[in-house]
Design an enzyme around this catalytic site. Structure first.
Site, short mmCIF file in Angstrom:
data_model
loop_
_atom_site.label_atom_id
_atom_site.label_comp_id
_atom_site.label_asym_id
_atom_site.label_seq_id
_atom_site.Cartn_x
_atom_site.Cartn_y
_atom_site.Cartn_z
N LEU A 17 24.66 38.54 8.25
CA LEU A 17 24.01 37.88 7.44
C LEU A 17 23.34 38.51 6.33
O LEU A 17 22.82 39.83 6.67
CB LEU A 17 22.84 37.12 8.20
CG LEU A 17 21.92 36.16 7.59
CD1 LEU A 17 22.57 34.90 6.98
CD2 LEU A 17 20.57 35.73 8.39
N GLN A 84 25.77 39.07 12.98
CA GLN A 84 26.57 37.87 12.80
C GLN A 84 27.90 38.05 12.86
O GLN A 84 28.63 37.08 12.95
CB GLN A 84 25.80 36.77 11.70
CG GLN A 84 26.57 35.50 12.03
CD GLN A 84 26.13 34.89 10.58
OE1 GLN A 84 26.01 35.34 9.64
NE2 GLN A 84 26.94 33.38 10.84
N ASP A 217 8.55 53.84 7.56
CA ASP A 217 9.96 52.77 7.38
C ASP A 217 9.54 51.49 7.29
O ASP A 217 9.39 50.82 8.49
CB ASP A 217 10.84 53.24 8.38
CG ASP A 217 12.02 52.33 8.55
OD1 ASP A 217 12.16 51.65 7.31
OD2 ASP A 217 12.83 52.42 9.50
N ASP A 262 18.73 50.16 12.13
CA ASP A 262 19.08 51.62 12.58
C ASP A 262 20.59 51.69 12.75
O ASP A 262 21.42 52.76 12.60
CB ASP A 262 18.43 52.19 13.62
CG ASP A 262 16.91 52.45 13.34
OD1 ASP A 262 16.56 52.47 12.26
OD2 ASP A 262 16.19 52.28 14.33
N ASP A 276 22.48 59.55 16.77
CA ASP A 276 22.94 59.47 15.35
C ASP A 276 23.73 58.32 15.48
O ASP A 276 24.70 58.09 16.00
CB ASP A 276 23.97 60.89 15.20
CG ASP A 276 24.41 60.84 13.92
OD1 ASP A 276 24.22 59.99 13.10
OD2 ASP A 276 25.16 61.47 13.61
#
Length: 293
Positions: A17, A84, A217, A262, A276
């Site tokens: 999305l 999605q 963040d 992330d 990572d």
């Protein structure tokens, strides 16, 4: 030592999305596409409607799979669907398994999203709030498509939201059950109709300091705010998708210390401790290569 992720079949990274490939120097799959290419993989990002139903986006994906096959001479593709995008990938594999070697779900709402359920209840069908939200979402989707240079495609924000609710995904799963677990929180069959199914996802961790996240963040802050709307998978979600809801096929891991953004290496994904996000994709391409895909 040079990594080898030269899969037999091309890899398509399928966005979810409000997704896109590139806007200026900013890529949705930040560094992931380049890392895979550096390790020898052929990688493509298909252009799909930014907002639409799983089936509509899945049909668009099928059309672009055909273009990739024509352009590369390959017989099949490996699909890695984010959010999605996992449902679009599942649809494509169910409808045309002969051209799909594997489907990998990355934080996919394979049993629906409790956040989508909350938003669906908040936007009463036919009322002004829903109409306004749809207009705003459609304008935003068109704006993203314009900035990214993607071809103009139909948008349907309400269909997109409905498509990831638990009720609608349940109906979707009855038609396309390939790779789904038989029990809640379990694993599904890895190989169905010649297609291999895999999944991975993350969860928000209790102590933000333990994750190594940049406290400023905004995307992680947003995911933590969204996490409050989960009941069945409270404290077991990434802010947008529940841990066990994400399971499909062979579950590589569903509790990486990663929020929903992330996993595509956005912002805090680049400053995690001990994980990572880009490495997960390279390692998975190597996994696909090792099984002949």
């Amino acid at each position: 030592m040079q990594r080898n992720a030269s899969t037999l079949y091309p890899i398509l990274l399928v966005h979810g999305l409000f997704g896109f490939d590139q806007i200026g120097s900013f890529g949705l799959f930040h560094d992931i596409k380049q890392a895979l290419r550096t390790c020898g993989a052929r990688v493509f990002i298909p252009h799909l409607s930014v907002t639409h139903s799983n089936e509509a986006r899945g049909d668009q994906l099928l059309a672009q799979i055909e273009r990739v096959l024509e352009g590369t001479g390959a017989q099949k593709v490996n699909l890695i669907g984010y959010s999605q995008g996992a449902l679009a990938a599942r649809y494509a594999a169910a409808v045309a398994p002969q051209v799909v070697a594997s489907v990998t779900s990355v934080s996919g709402p394979n049993q629906g999203s409790e956040l989508a359920d909350f938003l669906h209840r908040a936007l009463i069908p036919g009322h002004l709030a829903e109409q306004t939200a749809e207009e705003v979402a459609t304008l935003f989707a068109d704006f993203l498509s314009l900035l990214s240079g993607s071809p103009k495609l139909p948008q349907n924000a309400v269909a997109a939201l409905n498509a990831i609710t638990t009720e609608e995904v349940c109906a979707f799963n009855r038609k396309y059950p390939q790779g789904l677990p038989k029990t809640w929180g379990g694993k599904g069959r890895e190989l169905v109709n010649g297609v291999r199914y895999y999944s991975w996802s993350g969860t928000l961790q209790g102590n933000i300091g333990d994750e190594g996240i940049n406290p400023l963040d905004p995307l992680n802050t947003m995911c933590r705010a969204f996490s409050r709307y989960f009941n069945t998978e409270a404290e077991q979600n990434d802010g947008m998708v529940g841990r066990f809801s994400s399971h499909l096929g062979t579950v590589i891991r569903s509790d990486y210390p990663l929020d929903h953004l992330d996993v595509i290496n956005q912002l805090s994904g680049r400053v995690r401790r001990g994980i990572d996000p880009v490495e997960l994709y390279v390692r998975h391409a190597e996994r696909l290569r090792d099984v002949g895909l």
